[in-house]
Motif scaffolding. Structure first.
Motif, short mmCIF file in Angstrom:
data_model
loop_
_atom_site.label_atom_id
_atom_site.label_comp_id
_atom_site.label_asym_id
_atom_site.label_seq_id
_atom_site.Cartn_x
_atom_site.Cartn_y
_atom_site.Cartn_z
N PRO A 115 23.60 30.56 21.87
CA PRO A 115 24.06 30.73 23.26
C PRO A 115 24.92 31.98 23.43
CG PRO A 115 24.46 28.49 22.46
CD PRO A 115 24.09 29.32 21.27
N SER A 116 24.76 32.61 24.57
CA SER A 116 25.57 33.77 24.92
C SER A 116 26.17 33.50 26.30
CB SER A 116 24.73 35.04 24.94
OG SER A 116 25.49 36.16 25.36
N TYR A 117 27.46 33.32 26.35
CA TYR A 117 28.10 32.86 27.58
C TYR A 117 28.73 34.01 28.36
CZ TYR A 117 27.56 27.98 26.24
OH TYR A 117 27.04 26.76 25.92
N ALA A 118 28.54 33.94 29.66
CA ALA A 118 29.24 34.81 30.59
C ALA A 118 30.23 33.94 31.37
CB ALA A 118 28.27 35.48 31.55
N ASP A 119 31.43 34.46 31.59
CA ASP A 119 32.49 33.68 32.21
C ASP A 119 32.69 34.10 33.66
OD1 ASP A 119 32.74 32.59 29.74
OD2 ASP A 119 34.53 33.74 29.19
N THR A 120 32.84 33.10 34.51
CA THR A 120 33.13 33.34 35.92
C THR A 120 34.37 32.53 36.31
OG1 THR A 120 30.79 33.66 36.44
CG2 THR A 120 32.28 33.23 38.28
N VAL A 121 35.36 33.20 36.82
CA VAL A 121 36.58 32.52 37.25
C VAL A 121 36.42 32.15 38.73
CG1 VAL A 121 39.07 32.70 37.58
CG2 VAL A 121 37.99 33.74 35.58
N VAL A 122 36.55 30.87 39.01
CA VAL A 122 36.44 30.36 40.37
C VAL A 122 37.83 29.95 40.83
CG1 VAL A 122 35.38 28.65 41.89
CG2 VAL A 122 34.08 29.60 39.97
N ALA A 123 38.29 30.56 41.88
CA ALA A 123 39.65 30.26 42.38
C ALA A 123 39.69 28.88 43.00
CB ALA A 123 40.07 31.31 43.39
N GLY A 124 40.82 28.24 42.89
CA GLY A 124 41.00 26.95 43.54
C GLY A 124 41.22 27.11 45.04
N SER A 125 41.24 26.01 45.72
CA SER A 125 41.49 26.01 47.16
C SER A 125 42.63 25.06 47.46
CB SER A 125 40.22 25.60 47.92
OG SER A 125 39.87 24.26 47.60
N CYS A 126 42.78 24.74 48.72
CA CYS A 126 43.89 23.86 49.11
C CYS A 126 43.80 22.50 48.44
CB CYS A 126 43.90 23.70 50.63
SG CYS A 126 44.16 25.23 51.53
N GLU A 127 42.60 22.00 48.25
CA GLU A 127 42.44 20.65 47.71
C GLU A 127 41.63 20.61 46.42
OE1 GLU A 127 40.82 18.23 50.78
OE2 GLU A 127 42.58 18.38 52.08
N ALA A 128 40.98 21.71 46.05
CA ALA A 128 40.11 21.72 44.88
C ALA A 128 40.73 22.54 43.75
CB ALA A 128 38.74 22.28 45.24
N PHE A 129 40.52 22.07 42.52
CA PHE A 129 40.98 22.80 41.36
C PHE A 129 40.14 24.07 41.17
CE2 PHE A 129 43.15 18.94 40.42
CZ PHE A 129 44.10 19.22 39.46
N GLY A 130 40.78 25.11 40.67
CA GLY A 130 40.05 26.28 40.22
C GLY A 130 39.63 26.08 38.77
N TYR A 131 38.78 26.95 38.25
CA TYR A 131 38.30 26.77 36.88
C TYR A 131 37.59 28.04 36.42
CZ TYR A 131 34.09 25.81 39.62
OH TYR A 131 33.06 25.89 40.52
N THR A 132 37.29 28.07 35.12
CA THR A 132 36.44 29.12 34.56
C THR A 132 35.12 28.47 34.18
OG1 THR A 132 38.31 30.38 33.70
CG2 THR A 132 36.16 30.79 32.71
N GLU A 133 34.04 29.03 34.68
CA GLU A 133 32.71 28.49 34.37
C GLU A 133 32.03 29.39 33.34
OE1 GLU A 133 29.20 26.15 36.58
OE2 GLU A 133 30.13 27.78 37.71
N HIS A 134 31.56 28.76 32.27
CA HIS A 134 30.88 29.46 31.19
C HIS A 134 29.38 29.16 31.30
CE1 HIS A 134 34.89 29.90 29.33
NE2 HIS A 134 35.07 28.65 29.71
N THR A 135 28.57 30.19 31.48
CA THR A 135 27.14 30.00 31.67
C THR A 135 26.38 30.77 30.59
OG1 THR A 135 27.45 29.80 34.06
CG2 THR A 135 25.22 30.24 33.28
N CYS A 136 25.49 30.07 29.90
CA CYS A 136 24.70 30.70 28.86
C CYS A 136 23.60 31.55 29.49
CB CYS A 136 24.07 29.65 27.94
SG CYS A 136 23.00 30.36 26.66
#
Length: 542
Positions: free
Chosen positions: A327-348
């Motif tokens: 697997p070769s992962y690329a990372d995408t940082v998704v910002a949180g919002s008023c009610e939702a958590f933010g996170y980093t998504e790793h996609t192969c």
């Protein structure tokens, strides 16, 4: 009567003093940080409540046994990582009622009659390799029949359990036992309105002759529990060289403790799939939407499923979420919002598999501070900071009462208009008050002066002028003489000095210039002054 009242009051005071400490002792202890979670370890039978979301980033969490009460208060424990087994163990059984001394892992190792409610776990990562019998769950490795879980939610959990038992079997019934559950590994209790979204991976690297007993379930991997209103979204993977028991809710439903009533499953839902193989000539290959194997019959009612049983037969390949070897992962940082958590998504980039971690808490976008209660000179005010996106209240703070400054004239009054003055807070400069200044009143007359004035040479007299009306804004006057050689006048005091024989006119002008009054003045010599003049200068001087 007074004595009775005194004694009654004293008795009430004693009772209050006796009851208040007890009431305080009964209140749940508050937990608001990762450090304070150690209180669960220090007092495992205590009563606790979370008062904030808790970030476990960087914490090497060691599973603990717990028999108390934990109210999550609707809060979330996130970024939880567990890489070790707990110090506590439990006795588990297989389908033949054979007992096993079992290692455990999860946030808790053991829940013994505990009550957990209103709690969320998000971003759970559990990865354990062990040669021991083992059960793992995001919340707990083992739960006793008296355990009660209510409104417990698990999101984005990724559990990888690798069984590496290497001993040679003592007989044909000797097994290695292992299981992984989205909520609980092994056990019982009541699970009400619990939700689990998880990726569960089990790898059997034990000696093949042990024929490992493997369990995997979206809520519970093996046991006898009552599940009501629970939901499991499962992405399961199991490589088993013994006997596989895989279920969307429960891997194997089994009344292992005959003293406990058989539980039921009602109003639950399952979505997802379980991909597995069972490399065993004596194949069972249990895998079903709700319960992989019903070793004990139970009622499953009003449940729904969108579930896929995905059995594979290539026993040489690892069974894992990634569909590629490298697997070769690329990372995408998704910002949180008023009610939702933010996170980093790793996609192969090779096979497209993705997972999330490094969660950040919901966060509001601060807007402008808004005054909700105006401060006065006697009371503090209040202002609130709200989210610019959703309007939620972020913070409230007091506005200190104002300190009055002096009145300041902004516009001076005139004879044709009113003026304006204002008063500001000496600290913050806010306008505290303003008021008009009355229009000026013009002079309409000058009184108190003679119609004419006769003086003798070198006489001095002071004229008193009174400006009317009484309410005139400027009561002053100015004096002028038409011939200061005859008679001079002090401009401000009205003092007149006769300087030589003759006639002049004194003019009195009101300070505002609206009114004037003239006073004719005649200056002559007295008889004595005449005689002196004649004797010294003769008649010709005149």
């Amino acid at each position: 009567m007074d004595v009775k009242r005194f004694l009654s009051g004293a008795l009430c005071a004693v009772l209050l003093l006796a009851l208040c400490p007890a009431a305080a002792a009964d209140a749940p202890r508050e937990i608001s940080s990762a450090e304070e979670l150690s209180l669960l370890r220090d007092t495992p039978d205590g009563d606790f409540v979370l008062t904030a979301d808790i970030d476990m980033t960087g914490v090497d969490w060691q599973p603990i046994a717990f028999s108390g009460t934990l109210d999550g208060g609707g809060h979330t424990i996130y970024n939880l990582t567990v890489t070790s087994l707990g110090a506590d163990r439990a006795e588990t059984v297989d389908g033949n009622d054979k007992t096993y001394d079992t290692a455990l892992t999860g946030f808790f190792s053991v829940l013994d009659g505990a009550a957990i409610r209103n709690l969320s776990l998000r971003g759970v990562s559990i990865a354990v390799d062990t040669p021991e019998n083992v059960f793992a769950g995001t919340l707990a490795g083992f739960a006793s029949p008296g355990t009660a879980l209510e409104n417990v939610s698990v999101f984005d959990a990724r559990m990888v359990l690798t069984e590496t038992c290497q001993r040679e079997p003592e007989d044909e019934h000797d097994r290695c036992i292992a299981g992984v559950g989205g909520l609980v590994g092994f056990g019982g209790g009541t699970y009400t309105n619990c939700t689990v979204e998880s990726t569960l991976v089990f790898s059997d690297e034990s000696v093949a002759s042990l024929r490992c007993e493997q369990f995997l379930g979206g809520i519970l991997s093996c046991g006898n529990a009552t599940l009501t209103g629970c939901a499991a979204a499962i992405d399961g993977y199991a490589a088993c060289r013994g006997y596989a028991h895989n279920g969307g809710l429960v891997g194997m439903f089994y009344q292992y403790d005959k003293a406990v009533d058989v539980g039921t499953i009602s109003g639950c839902s399952v979505t997802g799939k379980i991909t597995f193989f069972e490399d065993n000539a004596d194949r069972r290959a249990y895998c079903e939407a709700f319960a992989g194997e019903l070793l004990t019959w139970t009622n499953i009612t009003e449940c729904t499923a969108d579930f896929r049983r995905n059995e594979i037969y290539d026993y040489s390949a690892a069974v894992k979420p990634e569909k590629c070897d490298a697997p070769s992962y690329a990372d995408t940082v998704v910002a949180g919002s008023c009610e939702a958590f933010g996170y980093t998504e790793h996609t192969c980039a090779v096979c497209g598999y993705s997972y999330r971690d490094a969660f950040t808490p919901p966060q509001h976008t601060p807007g402008e501070w808004t005054e909700t209660k105006a401060a006065t000179e006697s009371e503090d005010g209040e202002e609130v900071l709200r989210c610019a996106l959703c309007g939620a209240e972020i913070e409230t703070r007091a506005m200190p009462k104002h300190v009055s400054g002096d009145w300041m004239t902004v516009t001076a009054p005139a004879y044709d208009r009113e003026g304006l003055r204002q008063r500001f807070c000496a600290d913050c400069g806010v306008l505290l008050g303003e008021e008009s200044i009355p229009m000026l009143v013009a002079a309409s007359g000058i009184e108190g002066l003679p119609d004419a004035l006769t003086l003798h040479y070198k006489d001095t007299v002071t004229l008193e002028a009174v400006v009317t009306p009484e309410g005139a804004s400027d009561k002053t006057v100015r004096w002028y003489s038409s011939d200061i050689n005859i008679a001079s006048v002090d401009p401000s005091t009205g003092e007149v000095r006769a300087l030589s024989r003759g006639e002049t006119v004194l003019t009195c002008v009101s300070g505002d210039g609206f009114v004037t009054k003239e006073v004719p003045v005649s200056v002559d010599y007295t008889v004595g002054q005449w005689l002196i003049k004649i004797l010294l200068f003769g008649w010709a001087w005149y």
